[in-house]
Design a protein around this motif. Sequence first.
Motif, mmCIF file in Angstrom:
data_model
loop_
_atom_site.group_PDB
_atom_site.id
_atom_site.type_symbol
_atom_site.label_atom_id
_atom_site.label_comp_id
_atom_site.label_asym_id
_atom_site.label_seq_id
_atom_site.Cartn_x
_atom_site.Cartn_y
_atom_site.Cartn_z
ATOM 1 N N UNK A 64 -4.219 -74.405 -18.389
ATOM 2 C CA UNK A 64 -5.093 -75.115 -19.323
ATOM 3 C C UNK A 64 -4.351 -76.260 -20.015
ATOM 4 N N UNK A 65 -3.063 -76.027 -20.301
ATOM 5 C CA UNK A 65 -2.261 -77.060 -20.962
ATOM 6 C C UNK A 65 -1.840 -78.155 -19.991
ATOM 7 N N UNK A 66 -1.519 -77.729 -18.731
ATOM 8 C CA UNK A 66 -1.078 -78.691 -17.715
ATOM 9 C C UNK A 66 -1.948 -78.539 -16.469
ATOM 10 N N UNK A 67 -3.177 -79.010 -16.524
ATOM 11 C CA UNK A 67 -4.079 -78.848 -15.366
ATOM 12 C C UNK A 67 -3.559 -79.585 -14.140
ATOM 13 N N UNK A 68 -3.840 -79.009 -12.961
ATOM 14 C CA UNK A 68 -3.427 -79.620 -11.702
ATOM 15 C C UNK A 68 -4.529 -80.561 -11.219
ATOM 16 N N UNK A 69 -4.137 -81.784 -10.903
ATOM 17 C CA UNK A 69 -5.110 -82.775 -10.435
ATOM 18 C C UNK A 69 -4.856 -83.206 -8.987
ATOM 19 N N UNK A 70 -3.757 -82.742 -8.433
ATOM 20 C CA UNK A 70 -3.407 -83.150 -7.071
ATOM 21 C C UNK A 70 -4.078 -82.228 -6.056
ATOM 22 N N UNK A 71 -4.748 -82.813 -5.085
ATOM 23 C CA UNK A 71 -5.371 -82.023 -4.023
ATOM 24 C C UNK A 71 -4.307 -81.431 -3.094
ATOM 25 N N UNK A 72 -4.698 -80.345 -2.405
ATOM 26 C CA UNK A 72 -3.797 -79.746 -1.422
ATOM 27 C C UNK A 72 -2.792 -78.791 -1.995
ATOM 28 N N UNK A 80 -7.869 -65.345 -17.849
ATOM 29 C CA UNK A 80 -9.196 -65.955 -17.815
ATOM 30 C C UNK A 80 -9.109 -67.436 -18.128
ATOM 31 N N UNK A 81 -9.567 -68.261 -17.183
ATOM 32 C CA UNK A 81 -9.591 -69.711 -17.385
ATOM 33 C C UNK A 81 -10.989 -70.213 -17.726
ATOM 34 N N UNK A 82 -11.934 -69.303 -17.939
ATOM 35 C CA UNK A 82 -13.298 -69.716 -18.212
ATOM 36 C C UNK A 82 -14.005 -70.133 -16.942
ATOM 37 N N UNK A 83 -14.989 -70.974 -17.068
ATOM 38 C CA UNK A 83 -15.763 -71.418 -15.904
ATOM 39 C C UNK A 83 -14.958 -72.393 -15.077
ATOM 40 N N UNK A 84 -15.224 -72.351 -13.764
ATOM 41 C CA UNK A 84 -14.513 -73.203 -12.829
ATOM 42 C C UNK A 84 -15.495 -74.139 -12.163
ATOM 43 N N UNK A 85 -15.083 -75.386 -11.962
ATOM 44 C CA UNK A 85 -15.942 -76.289 -11.209
ATOM 45 C C UNK A 85 -16.065 -75.803 -9.773
ATOM 46 N N UNK A 86 -17.160 -76.123 -9.119
ATOM 47 C CA UNK A 86 -17.448 -75.604 -7.783
ATOM 48 C C UNK A 86 -16.369 -75.958 -6.787
ATOM 49 N N UNK A 87 -15.815 -77.153 -6.873
ATOM 50 C CA UNK A 87 -14.762 -77.588 -5.956
ATOM 51 C C UNK A 87 -13.619 -78.174 -6.770
ATOM 52 N N UNK A 88 -12.634 -77.332 -7.139
ATOM 53 C CA UNK A 88 -11.544 -77.837 -7.979
ATOM 54 C C UNK A 88 -10.618 -78.813 -7.262
#
Length: 515
Positions: A64-72, A80-88
Amino acid sequence: MSKTVFGTDIFLNMQMIVDDLEDDYNITFYHANKRSVLVTPEIYYGQKELKEDVLYVAEAEVFEKYPIHKNGISSICVGDMGTFEEDPGYSIIVIGDIVNWQEIYNKIQRIFIRYSSWNRRLLDILEGGGGLYELCVAGVDFFRNPLYVHDENFNILAMPMWVVGMNDFVIDENTGNALVPLPTLKRLKGNPEYIKTLSTHKACIWNPKHNSHRVIYVNIWTKEGRYCGRVLIQELNTSFKPSDFKAAEHFAKILSMAFERNLFKTNNVTTFEELLRGLYKGKSYEDSYLKNRMKMVGWKKNHDYICFVTDAAVGDNSIISHKKICSTVGMIIKESFSFAEKDRVYTICNLSLSGLKEKECKEHFEHICDSFYTHSGGSMVFGDLWRFTDYIKQAAKALETMDMEGESRTLLFSEGVLDYILGHFKDEFDSDMVCSRAVMKLRETDDANKTDYFETLKRYLDNGMQQTLTADELFIHRSTLIYRIKKIEEMTGIDLNDADTRLFIQISMRLYENQ
């Protein structure tokens, strides 16, 4: 975790991690990069440089503090991270249970170690003088299911264990090798669905109607693209998981290398059977070499073992009989090795790994000997493989001393050890010179007066001096038994309360009966 230098690494993917975790934890799996190739786990703390072949593990607060934005990227979130987007955009396993993240990290490390250790074991066998059988033993240990390998002609090349539920096999009359039965061959060769399986290069499920269980099969191909057999893993002990398919493909790749090198056919390969034959003949090996070869088949020096020697001089062709007996023993008794020498087949069974008891091993050999109209002798159970040759001699002695005209076709040394010991008494002296004079006197009295003192004392001692039991067996009143025993003591002067006296009397009775 470093890569091996053989070019035969096994790489994990996220599904393989999921398969190992789902039985113990409540997980949610978002699978974005389906072609992930993972070589090692690392702790995620928000670092910028992330690698696609690394599995990152951390608790939810870190992500939550350092979210990953790189694909792959592949990761495991603990908490528990709460709700997740359908395709992270990246693959992530979320473990929702309340559990320490370090525990999960250690678990992940053990998963990677399990696969890498298995791969190292396969490569050690491949490069260290092992053969197809040792490779298949390593396969059974990993998949926790029985498996076997056959060539393009359906000859069974290696089958470390046979369990109830597996297909039946037959022994070829000319070679003594195990084969798929002819009716099964005809059914398979006439089945269009089976014909299609001969062109596959991936691990697949085979679940025909005549099978009671599923089978994962992988065809084995040479570098030139020639089909040379297949490995079949039976779903009998544990249920298949998706990760088993990738592992089976890797296993088939190793087997292909064994086929290419002809490791299981060339005469310069020392099989485990040949190693045992060498020990039997007195050949010396370095301890490190022996331990390494034992490690290949999962055996340890201090496991529990039992040996059998089977008379193979039956039929018109003893060589064929040798091979047939060896093959049959290998199919019926798990964790055993057999080799033929002259007119006999020598077998050693690992009781610790097979789960068999001494009595169960004897029962198996009874059935085998019934099939071949022969006999076998078994040793006592022992816990030092280095004494293999001593216990082979013990099994041979049991075979030599058994009653060939009796109902039983197998005798354990433990069942005849007393006769063996007593026999040595008579090597130097006659029975009447070593037997108790009291026993001789009882027999003389019985013969002269038609009494039953000898039988009364024998039953009494055999029953542990239990008066009621002995009286019932002799069909006399308990007071009558007490009178007889008192009369025997007065007549012979023996003291039945003395343990050494009782033992000497029993040995003397045994010698007297066998003279």
